[in-house]
Design a protein around this motif. Structure first.
Motif, PDB file in Angstrom:
ATOM      1  N   ASP A  70     -12.654 -10.966 -11.113  1.00  0.00           N
ATOM      2  CA  ASP A  70     -13.083 -11.154  -9.732  1.00  0.00           C
ATOM      3  C   ASP A  70     -12.247 -12.268  -9.114  1.00  0.00           C
ATOM      4  OD1 ASP A  70     -14.993  -9.240  -9.727  1.00  0.00           O
ATOM      5  OD2 ASP A  70     -16.660 -10.601 -10.212  1.00  0.00           O
ATOM      6  N   TYR A  71     -11.870 -12.095  -7.875  1.00  0.00           N
ATOM      7  CA  TYR A  71     -11.044 -13.113  -7.223  1.00  0.00           C
ATOM      8  C   TYR A  71     -11.734 -14.474  -7.233  1.00  0.00           C
ATOM      9  CZ  TYR A  71      -7.396 -15.063  -4.435  1.00  0.00           C
ATOM     10  OH  TYR A  71      -6.332 -15.824  -4.049  1.00  0.00           O
ATOM     11  N   PHE A  72     -13.037 -14.432  -7.078  1.00  0.00           N
ATOM     12  CA  PHE A  72     -13.818 -15.672  -6.984  1.00  0.00           C
ATOM     13  C   PHE A  72     -13.636 -16.581  -8.214  1.00  0.00           C
ATOM     14  CE2 PHE A  72     -18.060 -17.860  -7.306  1.00  0.00           C
ATOM     15  CZ  PHE A  72     -17.827 -18.755  -6.267  1.00  0.00           C
ATOM     16  N   VAL A  73     -13.351 -15.976  -9.352  1.00  0.00           N
ATOM     17  CA  VAL A  73     -13.120 -16.763 -10.572  1.00  0.00           C
ATOM     18  C   VAL A  73     -11.993 -17.775 -10.330  1.00  0.00           C
ATOM     19  CG1 VAL A  73     -12.338 -16.651 -12.988  1.00  0.00           C
ATOM     20  CG2 VAL A  73     -13.956 -14.958 -12.120  1.00  0.00           C
ATOM     21  N   HIS A  74     -10.972 -17.325  -9.613  1.00  0.00           N
ATOM     22  CA  HIS A  74      -9.837 -18.195  -9.300  1.00  0.00           C
ATOM     23  C   HIS A  74     -10.276 -19.416  -8.479  1.00  0.00           C
ATOM     24  CE1 HIS A  74      -5.963 -19.564  -7.840  1.00  0.00           C
ATOM     25  NE2 HIS A  74      -6.349 -19.349  -6.598  1.00  0.00           N
ATOM     26  N   CYS A  75     -11.170 -19.195  -7.545  1.00  0.00           N
ATOM     27  CA  CYS A  75     -11.660 -20.296  -6.697  1.00  0.00           C
ATOM     28  C   CYS A  75     -12.430 -21.314  -7.537  1.00  0.00           C
ATOM     29  CB  CYS A  75     -12.562 -19.757  -5.593  1.00  0.00           C
ATOM     30  SG  CYS A  75     -11.868 -18.338  -4.733  1.00  0.00           S
ATOM     31  N   LEU A 114     -12.901 -22.980  -1.113  1.00  0.00           N
ATOM     32  CA  LEU A 114     -12.623 -22.164   0.079  1.00  0.00           C
ATOM     33  C   LEU A 114     -11.123 -21.976   0.331  1.00  0.00           C
ATOM     34  CD1 LEU A 114     -15.264 -23.969   2.324  1.00  0.00           C
ATOM     35  CD2 LEU A 114     -15.429 -21.580   1.572  1.00  0.00           C
ATOM     36  N   HIS A 115     -10.284 -22.451  -0.580  1.00  0.00           N
ATOM     37  CA  HIS A 115      -8.851 -22.559  -0.242  1.00  0.00           C
ATOM     38  C   HIS A 115      -8.158 -21.246   0.093  1.00  0.00           C
ATOM     39  CE1 HIS A 115      -7.896 -21.589  -4.502  1.00  0.00           C
ATOM     40  NE2 HIS A 115      -6.721 -21.243  -4.033  1.00  0.00           N
ATOM     41  N   ASP A 116      -8.637 -20.128  -0.427  1.00  0.00           N
ATOM     42  CA  ASP A 116      -7.992 -18.853  -0.113  1.00  0.00           C
ATOM     43  C   ASP A 116      -8.772 -18.025   0.908  1.00  0.00           C
ATOM     44  OD1 ASP A 116      -5.602 -18.926  -1.579  1.00  0.00           O
ATOM     45  OD2 ASP A 116      -6.641 -18.429  -3.448  1.00  0.00           O
ATOM     46  N   VAL A 117      -9.860 -18.587   1.414  1.00  0.00           N
ATOM     47  CA  VAL A 117     -10.726 -17.816   2.315  1.00  0.00           C
ATOM     48  C   VAL A 117     -10.037 -17.429   3.636  1.00  0.00           C
ATOM     49  CG1 VAL A 117     -12.808 -17.978   3.756  1.00  0.00           C
ATOM     50  CG2 VAL A 117     -12.960 -18.412   1.301  1.00  0.00           C
ATOM     51  N   ALA A 177      -4.052 -27.697  -8.650  1.00  0.00           N
ATOM     52  CA  ALA A 177      -5.113 -27.026  -9.406  1.00  0.00           C
ATOM     53  C   ALA A 177      -5.000 -25.513  -9.252  1.00  0.00           C
ATOM     54  CB  ALA A 177      -6.478 -27.515  -8.933  1.00  0.00           C
ATOM     55  N   ASP A 178      -4.652 -25.078  -8.048  1.00  0.00           N
ATOM     56  CA  ASP A 178      -4.456 -23.662  -7.740  1.00  0.00           C
ATOM     57  C   ASP A 178      -3.313 -23.106  -8.597  1.00  0.00           C
ATOM     58  OD1 ASP A 178      -4.477 -21.252  -5.904  1.00  0.00           O
ATOM     59  OD2 ASP A 178      -2.516 -22.061  -5.344  1.00  0.00           O
ATOM     60  N   ARG A 179      -2.219 -23.831  -8.645  1.00  0.00           N
ATOM     61  CA  ARG A 179      -1.075 -23.404  -9.435  1.00  0.00           C
ATOM     62  C   ARG A 179      -1.415 -23.362 -10.925  1.00  0.00           C
ATOM     63  NH1 ARG A 179       4.461 -22.013  -8.958  1.00  0.00           N
ATOM     64  NH2 ARG A 179       3.709 -21.485  -6.887  1.00  0.00           N
TER      65      ARG A 179
HETATM   66 MN    MN Z   1      -5.250 -19.749  -4.702  1.00  0.00          MN
END
Ligand code: MN
Length: 505
Positions: free
Chosen positions: A50-55, A77-80, A145-147
């Motif tokens: 699920d994409y949310f796991v990434h968040c 919320l960074h990719d929202v 953190a995203d990377r």
């Molecule tokens: Mn991201």
């Protein structure tokens, strides 16, 4: 190696913080958690998760670093705004200007347009990073953190993308994490990038270290036992003591210097002694040296003379039990946290904060990040103002030596392919996919037909012309291809096709 803890729920996420959040902060985080979850509903990552796991994973890294609820909400919320129906205005309405400003900063950083040469691409990337840093450091922390999570899940992407992303991580993100003194994130990013840039070497190092670690861990355990006893007798309070294995990429770098002889690496497993005060660091050093004779010239006092990124500790190399060489690192708990989480740890330990702030868990704002720690960012800003920041000179003067001996070419869809100098369209084709290589008929460089042994120039846009009917590469190609990768693929396909391959290098 330290385990990666993956939080599954909001409760698990917030419990990763050393100093708990107040209920007001938890409320904010859970609101962001709910919004992000709903917004990404039904979206999947390439890995199938699920994409949310990434968040949540992105936020988790920052929770562990001790960051406040504003940063954590922005991380969730960074990719929202980029990937969902919910727009930035709505985030601002729900969470206020600060969260929205940070999310916007992260979103903007995501837009690195590929135009012009690859140098420009990297410069553009760096430039954006530095500008964002100067505006609000939290944007960069989220980006890191995203990377980190993207690197942990890089396996799910196609090969040529993996290589490019790993390369970019090594060249842009690792130095930034290092500059911030976030050893934990830097170390993991570096190892993950290493894995995809040099898969063979990576595998070799992992095997080497696993083996060496097995041999040494018993030894380290007995040394720890002796040290504990000695310190206890001397009345030194130990907060923590542990053996730490060297990171793979760091070990690789060191081995390169020592002809790959692992016996010459003394800090493959080091012992870390965490004590209460600076004074007891030095006292401990004295006790260690009384017990084990130190190696001359191997005492490094990074407490009196911290590394440029703020790293503090005392390192010493001694003749440990059985006269074997052993590295010992001594530090306080604060130094330890700062070494792992760098700039972020300062939020917890900011001098201006009183015990009351910590008791009532008042969150410091961005402006409270100690100026001193950001000196180099300030310097950059000043430098930038002085030179007007308009000229590329400025950005070029930020040393970028990673273009040496490498060229970069673009695919028609804008992906970047890195190649050694002298590479040809055939090398390029095999980098994209072996089928593209095998079926190559011709090539265009910047729109013009070129021969297959054409030497690619930096920044060329290469378009490989393929034919469906053609199944086998030409044996002649072996005479001019530059990369070992293409050589191997060509030979392999020829053999499978029953063509004899002889005498080629
Ligand atoms: Mn991201």
């Amino acid at each position: 190696m330290s385990e990666v803890i993956q939080p599954k729920t909001l409760k698990e996420l917030i419990s990763l913080r050393k100093i708990p959040y107040s209920s007001k902060r938890i409320e904010r985080i859970s609101k962001a958690y709910a919004m992000a979850k709903k917004a990404h509903q039904g979206q999947k990552r390439k890995s199938g998760e699920d994409y949310f796991v990434h968040c949540v994973e992105t936020a988790a890294t920052l929770v562990k670093m001790g960051l406040g609820s504003i940063t954590i909400s922005a991380a969730l919320l960074h990719d929202v705004p980029e990937d969902t129906e919910i727009k930035l205005e709505e985030i601002e309405k729900e969470f206020g200007k600060e969260v929205a400003f940070i999310v916007e900063g992260v979103t903007k950083l995501g837009h690195v347009r590929l135009k012009g040469s690859i140098e420009e691409y990297y410069l553009d990337n760096l430039r954006k990073m530095f500008m964002a840093m100067a505006a609000d450091i939290r944007v960069i922390l989220i980006k890191l953190a995203d990377r980190l999570h993207n690197m942990r899940t890089l396996e799910a992407l196609p090969e040529n993308k993996r290589f490019r992303i790993a390369k970019e991580t090594m060249e842009i993100f690792v130095p930034i994490a290092n500059r911030f003194g976030i050893g934990e994130v830097k170390g993991e990013l570096e190892d993950l990038a290493f894995k995809y840039i040099e898969p063979e070497k990576y595998k070799h190092i992992v095997e080497l270290e696993t083996e060496a670690y097995k041999l040494r861990s018993q030894y380290v355990k007995s040394a720890i036992r002796e040290l504990k006893e000695e310190l206890k007798t001397s009345g030194i309070k130990l907060i923590d003591v542990h053996g730490r294995a060297k990171r793979y990429f760091r070990l690789y770098k060191k081995l390169e210097k020592y002809d790959m002889n692992v016996d010459k690496v003394y800090d493959l497993v080091a012992i870390r002694l965490v004590v209460t005060t600076v004074a007891s660091c030095y006292e401990t050093l004295g006790i260690v040296h009384k017990k084990y004779k130190p190696l001359i010239g191997r005492i490094k006092d990074y407490i009196s003379l911290p590394k440029p990124n703020g790293y503090k500790s005392i390192h010493t190399t001694v003749f440990g039990p059985e006269g074997k060489i052993l590295e010992i690192q001594i530090r306080t708990e604060r130094m330890h946290d700062e070494a792992e989480f760098g700039i972020a740890a300062h939020w917890i330990y900011t001098q201006g904060r009183t015990w009351k702030d910590i008791m009532f868990r008042r969150e410091p704002r961005a402006a409270e990040v100690p100026e001193k720690e950001l000196e180099w960012v300030q310097q950059l800003k000043q430098w930038h103002t002085e030179t007007g920041g308009q000229t590329d000179e400025f950005w070029r003067s930020i040393k970028i030596d990673f273009f040496k001996n490498h060229i970069f070419a673009f695919t028609p869809s804008g992906d970047v392919i890195e190649l050694p100098e002298g590479a040809t369209p055939i090398d390029f084709a095999y980098r994209i996919h072996s089928e593209v290589g095998d079926r190559a008929m011709g090539a265009k460089a910047n729109g013009k037909m070129v021969s297959l042994d054409y030497i690619i120039h930096n920044g060329d846009l290469i378009d490989v012309v393929t034919s469906k009917d053609k199944k086998l590469p030409s044996r002649d190609w072996l005479r001019f291809v530059k990369t070992a990768h293409a050589q191997a693929k060509i030979k392999n396909t020829l053999r499978k096709g029953g063509v004899r391959v002889v005498g080629s290098k």
